[in-house]
Motif scaffolding. Structure first.
Motif, mmCIF file in Angstrom:
data_model
loop_
_atom_site.group_PDB
_atom_site.id
_atom_site.type_symbol
_atom_site.label_atom_id
_atom_site.label_comp_id
_atom_site.label_asym_id
_atom_site.label_seq_id
_atom_site.Cartn_x
_atom_site.Cartn_y
_atom_site.Cartn_z
ATOM 1 N N VAL A 156 0.908 -1.078 -0.051
ATOM 2 C CA VAL A 156 -0.026 -0.124 0.002
ATOM 3 C C VAL A 156 0.888 1.348 -0.031
ATOM 4 C CG1 VAL A 156 -1.667 1.318 1.338
ATOM 5 C CG2 VAL A 156 -1.972 -1.154 1.153
ATOM 6 N N THR A 157 1.864 1.255 0.896
ATOM 7 C CA THR A 157 2.644 2.428 0.774
ATOM 8 C C THR A 157 3.301 2.772 -0.447
ATOM 9 O OG1 THR A 157 4.660 1.253 1.357
ATOM 10 C CG2 THR A 157 3.195 2.287 3.197
ATOM 11 N N GLY A 158 3.645 1.706 -1.223
ATOM 12 C CA GLY A 158 4.305 1.968 -2.759
ATOM 13 C C GLY A 158 3.279 2.737 -3.666
ATOM 14 N N VAL A 179 -0.574 2.122 8.324
ATOM 15 C CA VAL A 179 -1.628 1.737 9.089
ATOM 16 C C VAL A 179 -2.890 1.291 8.102
ATOM 17 C CG1 VAL A 179 -3.636 2.616 10.467
ATOM 18 C CG2 VAL A 179 -1.132 2.987 11.012
ATOM 19 N N ALA A 180 -3.201 1.893 7.273
ATOM 20 C CA ALA A 180 -4.222 1.347 6.196
ATOM 21 C C ALA A 180 -3.807 0.012 5.459
ATOM 22 C CB ALA A 180 -4.458 2.517 5.046
ATOM 23 N N GLY A 181 -2.469 -0.068 5.293
ATOM 24 C CA GLY A 181 -1.881 -1.268 4.698
ATOM 25 C C GLY A 181 -1.912 -2.460 5.624
ATOM 26 N N HIS A 182 -1.715 -2.126 6.799
ATOM 27 C CA HIS A 182 -1.899 -3.239 7.873
ATOM 28 C C HIS A 182 -3.243 -3.625 8.114
ATOM 29 C CE1 HIS A 182 -0.775 -5.715 11.249
ATOM 30 N NE2 HIS A 182 -1.627 -5.045 12.139
ATOM 31 N N THR A 188 -10.052 -10.227 4.668
ATOM 32 C CA THR A 188 -11.395 -10.207 5.140
ATOM 33 C C THR A 188 -11.393 -10.062 6.968
ATOM 34 O OG1 THR A 188 -11.486 -12.995 5.218
ATOM 35 C CG2 THR A 188 -12.491 -11.256 3.389
ATOM 36 N N GLN A 189 -10.109 -10.279 7.490
ATOM 37 C CA GLN A 189 -10.093 -10.045 8.833
ATOM 38 C C GLN A 189 -10.362 -8.506 9.260
ATOM 39 O OE1 GLN A 189 -6.978 -13.128 11.054
ATOM 40 N NE2 GLN A 189 -6.417 -11.178 10.844
ATOM 41 N N ALA A 190 -10.629 -7.760 8.212
ATOM 42 C CA ALA A 190 -11.046 -6.231 8.534
ATOM 43 C C ALA A 190 -12.465 -6.231 8.133
ATOM 44 C CB ALA A 190 -10.131 -5.459 7.321
ATOM 45 N N THR A 191 -13.092 -7.224 7.536
ATOM 46 C CA THR A 191 -14.709 -6.816 7.276
ATOM 47 C C THR A 191 -15.320 -8.095 8.079
ATOM 48 O OG1 THR A 191 -14.332 -8.510 5.273
ATOM 49 C CG2 THR A 191 -14.212 -6.040 5.237
ATOM 50 N N GLY A 192 -14.882 -8.375 9.206
ATOM 51 C CA GLY A 192 -15.644 -9.435 10.132
ATOM 52 C C GLY A 192 -15.604 -10.783 10.063
ATOM 53 N N GLY A 193 -14.084 -11.108 9.310
ATOM 54 C CA GLY A 193 -13.627 -12.652 9.598
ATOM 55 C C GLY A 193 -12.665 -12.654 10.657
ATOM 56 N N ASN A 194 -12.863 -13.655 11.292
ATOM 57 C CA ASN A 194 -12.259 -14.090 12.518
ATOM 58 C C ASN A 194 -12.504 -12.939 13.524
ATOM 59 O OD1 ASN A 194 -10.983 -16.221 11.063
ATOM 60 N ND2 ASN A 194 -9.167 -15.277 11.046
ATOM 61 N N TYR A 195 -13.790 -12.586 13.873
ATOM 62 C CA TYR A 195 -13.878 -11.180 14.679
ATOM 63 C C TYR A 195 -14.536 -11.710 15.857
ATOM 64 C CZ TYR A 195 -15.747 -6.773 16.094
ATOM 65 O OH TYR A 195 -15.974 -5.764 16.668
ATOM 66 N N ALA A 196 -14.203 -11.406 17.031
ATOM 67 C CA ALA A 196 -14.409 -11.773 18.235
ATOM 68 C C ALA A 196 -16.242 -11.446 18.414
ATOM 69 C CB ALA A 196 -13.784 -11.059 19.287
ATOM 70 N N PHE A 197 -16.652 -10.438 18.138
ATOM 71 C CA PHE A 197 -18.045 -10.354 18.193
ATOM 72 C C PHE A 197 -18.724 -10.396 16.946
ATOM 73 C CE2 PHE A 197 -15.888 -7.255 21.071
ATOM 74 C CZ PHE A 197 -16.463 -7.911 22.278
ATOM 75 N N VAL A 238 -11.774 -2.769 12.399
ATOM 76 C CA VAL A 238 -10.661 -2.512 12.377
ATOM 77 C C VAL A 238 -9.556 -2.166 13.405
ATOM 78 C CG1 VAL A 238 -9.313 -0.074 11.522
ATOM 79 C CG2 VAL A 238 -11.661 -0.859 10.489
ATOM 80 N N THR A 239 -10.043 -1.977 14.435
ATOM 81 C CA THR A 239 -9.266 -2.314 15.836
ATOM 82 C C THR A 239 -8.745 -3.486 15.889
ATOM 83 O OG1 THR A 239 -10.624 -0.510 17.022
ATOM 84 C CG2 THR A 239 -9.092 -2.028 18.282
ATOM 85 N N ALA A 240 -9.423 -4.606 15.692
ATOM 86 C CA ALA A 240 -8.879 -5.901 15.873
ATOM 87 C C ALA A 240 -7.720 -6.118 14.773
ATOM 88 C CB ALA A 240 -10.196 -7.013 15.691
ATOM 89 N N GLN A 241 -8.001 -5.890 13.546
ATOM 90 C CA GLN A 241 -6.894 -6.068 12.710
ATOM 91 C C GLN A 241 -5.718 -5.125 12.874
ATOM 92 O OE1 GLN A 241 -6.251 -8.249 10.655
ATOM 93 N NE2 GLN A 241 -4.726 -7.648 9.560
ATOM 94 N N LEU A 242 -5.903 -4.005 13.561
ATOM 95 C CA LEU A 242 -4.728 -3.173 13.797
ATOM 96 C C LEU A 242 -3.724 -3.720 15.062
ATOM 97 C CD1 LEU A 242 -5.909 0.988 13.969
ATOM 98 C CD2 LEU A 242 -4.246 -0.329 12.600
ATOM 99 N N LEU A 243 -4.605 -4.384 15.695
ATOM 100 C CA LEU A 243 -3.584 -5.034 16.863
ATOM 101 C C LEU A 243 -3.114 -6.368 16.516
ATOM 102 C CD1 LEU A 243 -6.371 -4.528 19.637
ATOM 103 C CD2 LEU A 243 -4.132 -3.299 19.516
ATOM 104 N N TYR A 244 -3.341 -6.937 15.760
ATOM 105 C CA TYR A 244 -3.058 -8.213 14.914
ATOM 106 C C TYR A 244 -1.626 -8.206 14.472
ATOM 107 C CZ TYR A 244 -2.758 -12.619 12.308
ATOM 108 O OH TYR A 244 -2.569 -13.737 11.713
ATOM 109 N N GLU A 245 -0.686 -8.822 15.252
ATOM 110 C CA GLU A 245 0.732 -9.293 14.850
ATOM 111 C C GLU A 245 1.599 -7.788 15.259
ATOM 112 O OE1 GLU A 245 1.125 -11.320 11.216
ATOM 113 O OE2 GLU A 245 0.469 -13.087 12.296
ATOM 114 N N THR A 246 1.104 -6.999 15.879
ATOM 115 C CA THR A 246 1.678 -5.857 16.444
ATOM 116 C C THR A 246 2.029 -6.139 17.978
ATOM 117 O OG1 THR A 246 -0.155 -4.494 16.686
ATOM 118 C CG2 THR A 246 0.549 -4.334 14.511
ATOM 119 N N ALA A 247 2.972 -4.939 18.368
ATOM 120 C CA ALA A 247 3.121 -5.005 19.771
ATOM 121 C C ALA A 247 2.928 -3.660 20.538
ATOM 122 C CB ALA A 247 4.501 -5.261 19.990
ATOM 123 N N GLY A 248 3.702 -2.709 20.618
ATOM 124 C CA GLY A 248 3.589 -1.498 21.301
ATOM 125 C C GLY A 248 3.282 -0.337 20.342
ATOM 126 N N ALA A 249 3.574 0.871 20.888
ATOM 127 C CA ALA A 249 3.387 1.923 20.276
ATOM 128 C C ALA A 249 3.949 2.195 19.095
ATOM 129 C CB ALA A 249 3.883 3.189 21.080
#
Length: 557
Positions: A156-158, A179-182, A188-197, A238-249
């Motif tokens: 996405v950055t490219g 962030v958008a690329g992540h 589909t993890q950003a559109t309801g796939g694998n989503y807690a709720f 979107v929050t769920a995917q932002l947290l996926y395979e990341t760590a801190g700030a």
């Protein structure tokens, strides 16, 4: 001026018709396909051992063949890391496909990530490149850009840097694109796939649509999907995917270090979430290198223990197999008590005893174990049987990461006309100081509590990074966030998940996302390919955490 970038693949094996769906479902300028994970690089490395001309994701070619005319007619750019270990080889196949079908497309590729020769003993060693090689290819008129191991967000950055003309030090804009690329990278993890709720969303998640981002010149974006497709996009997905395979700030990459603690999300209408406020910093002075090597051979057998005396039955099997396992380098037993007393079915009356063996010698884990286990058929515990007989032993891989200076890698864009253009490393790099932990919200609400699962008030998503796992946990209201931030400490996390008790666990606080991110070091051993754990990619670690019971304020329930 908006750039619409969509995703049509989140992993090697994703829905094969997603490319056509994204091309026909609505307006889009660029489509990205992400095929590479740590395990995928190992799989492609083994492919290349059998055929030096292989090493790329073959499924991409099949997808593209079905849609090549559509790509041309709609003037959509395709950017994909499906080149894997052989981007030049895949680019050549795409050109052949274009000529055979009579659909003119300009094809370029990016190379320089392959450092295998510099890492003896590795099956594949590849640096994670940034997006400016992709940008150079697009600026030169490429319709299809094939890469090897770039960061997932670089897809996405490219295109964003090429479209908006961002210089390499436009850190805030690049961070927004990261962030958008992540968010896009896992489809589909950003559109309801694998989503807690998933049971509470406004859209049917039986077949979620693939996501797309509307990027703006200032680096802000709106995450959405094509009209009429399944699933849903909201602040939670979107929050769920932002947290996926990341760590801190800090989310460090080769182009920029994105500050996840600056991300602001807000619902911008149905299936639209706006991302804004992202700040960026200079990237680190080094590039990550993912190294895959063969670790030896692995075998497994699962014994079924039914009814009474489960512990004694397990002890008998272990004693009987001890002589055959005496010289095996790594022996792991795990008793899983899936049995229930007075069960109504045989399956629910049964426990599983799992044996995993690993050794450099295939015979040690193959023939010896197979023979010894099969010989017990009439000579062990009552009700003896196994889920499947052990095999001859299969090779397993080990993932390791290293770092090299940015200028030690020859990042090259190979343009549609064949010219090779060097891509300079990031103009600035920094080893940042630690980010101080932000202040916690006010104290949680007073009042009576009730023993209940954490998942009633918090979502979670978890994943792997080599031998480590991360578990992102977030709240949906300010009150729940206040309780979560004060309650779910690293020590409480270890207590809730006893498997993590002896391991280093680091908690990161992200107030703007109302989230905590826990990094558990070493829980996955030598990585997913080594399959040392029941859930080798920690995909369900977060759901296990959500199922654990705590004393939760009734006001939140």
């Amino acid at each position: 001026m908006t750039l619409r970038i969509g995703n049509f693949s989140g992993f090697y094996g994703d829905r094969s018709d997603a490319l056509r769906e994204m091309l026909t479902g609505g307006e889009v300028d660029v489509l990205t396909g992400d095929y590479l994970a740590e395990l995928t690089m190992l799989i492609l490395g083994r492919d290349r051992l059998k055929d030096p001309g292989a090493g790329y994701a073959r499924t991409f070619l099949r997808q593209l063949e079905e849609c090549l005319a559509l790509v041309h007619d709609k003037r959509v750019k395709i950017v994909t890391n499906a080149g894997g270990l052989n981007p030049a080889g895949l680019a050549a196949r795409v050109r052949e496909l274009s000529e055979r079908l009579g659909v003119p497309l300009r094809v370029a590729h990016v190379e320089g990530d392959d450092l295998t020769a510099a890492h003896p003993g590795s099956l594949a060693a590849h640096a994670y490149l940034g997006g400016f090689g992709i940008a150079a290819c697009l600026r030169a008129g490429a319709d299809v850009v094939v890469t090897g191991r770039v960061t997932d967000a670089a897809l996405v950055t490219g295109p964003a840097a090429a479209h908006f003309g961002w210089p390499a030090d436009a850190y805030d804009q690049l961070a927004g694109a990261v962030v958008a690329g992540h968010v896009l990278e896992c489809g589909t993890q950003a559109t309801g796939g694998n989503y807690a709720f998933f049971t509470e969303g406004p859209g049917d998640v039986g077949r979620p649509g693939f996501p797309l981002a509307e990027l703006h010149e200032d680096g802000s974006a709106v995450i959405t999907k094509h009209p009429g497709t399944g699933g849903f996009v909201d602040v939670g997905t979107v929050t769920a995917q932002l947290l996926y395979e990341t760590a801190g700030a800090r989310y460090a990459g080769p182009d920029v270090t994105a500050r996840l603690d600056t991300v602001r999300l807000r619902q911008d209408g149905p299936d639209r979430v706006r991302i804004e406020g992202v700040r960026g910093e200079a990237p680190p002075p080094t590039l990550k290198v993912g190294r895959n090597r063969l670790g030896g051979f692995r075998n497994e057998v699962v014994f079924v223990l039914t009814g009474l005396d489960v512990e004694a039955k397990a002890a008998l099997v272990r004693r009987q197999l001890a002589p055959a396992l005496g010289k095996v380098a790594d022996v792991r037993w795990e008793l899983v008590r899936t049995d229930r007393p007075d069960a109504a079915t045989e399956e629910t009356a049964s426990a599983l005893l799992r044996l995993v063996v690993r050794d450099a010698d295939q015979q040690a884990v193959g023939r010896a174990l197979s023979g010894a286990a099969v010989e017990l058929a009439l000579a062990s515990y009552p009700g003896f049987h196994v889920l499947a007989p052990p095999g001859k032993g299969a090779p397993y891989g080990v993932f390791e990461d290293a770092h090299v200076p940015q200028d030690a890698v020859e990042h090259v864009a190979v343009l549609p006309d064949g010219r090779r253009v060097p891509v300079a490393p990031a103009p600035g790099s920094a080893v940042p100081e630690d980010v101080p932990e932000p202040p916690l919200p006010g104290p949680p609400p007073d009042g009576p509590t009730r023993r209940a699962p954490l998942g009633l008030v918090a979502g979670a998503r978890s994943g792997d990074k080599g031998g480590h796992a991360n578990v992102g946990v977030w709240a949906r209201t300010d009150a729940a966030w206040s309780w979560l931030a004060h309650t779910l400490t690293a020590d409480r996390f270890r207590a809730l998940l006893p498997e993590t008790a002896p391991l280093p666990v680091t908690r990161h606080v992200l107030p703007r996302l109302r989230a905590l991110n826990f990094v558990v070091e070493g829980i996955l051993g030598e990585g997913v390919a080594a399959q040392a754990r029941f859930d080798p990619q920690a995909k369900a670690l977060g759901e296990w955490l959500r199922s654990r019971h705590l004393d939760i304020p009734e006001a939140l329930l």
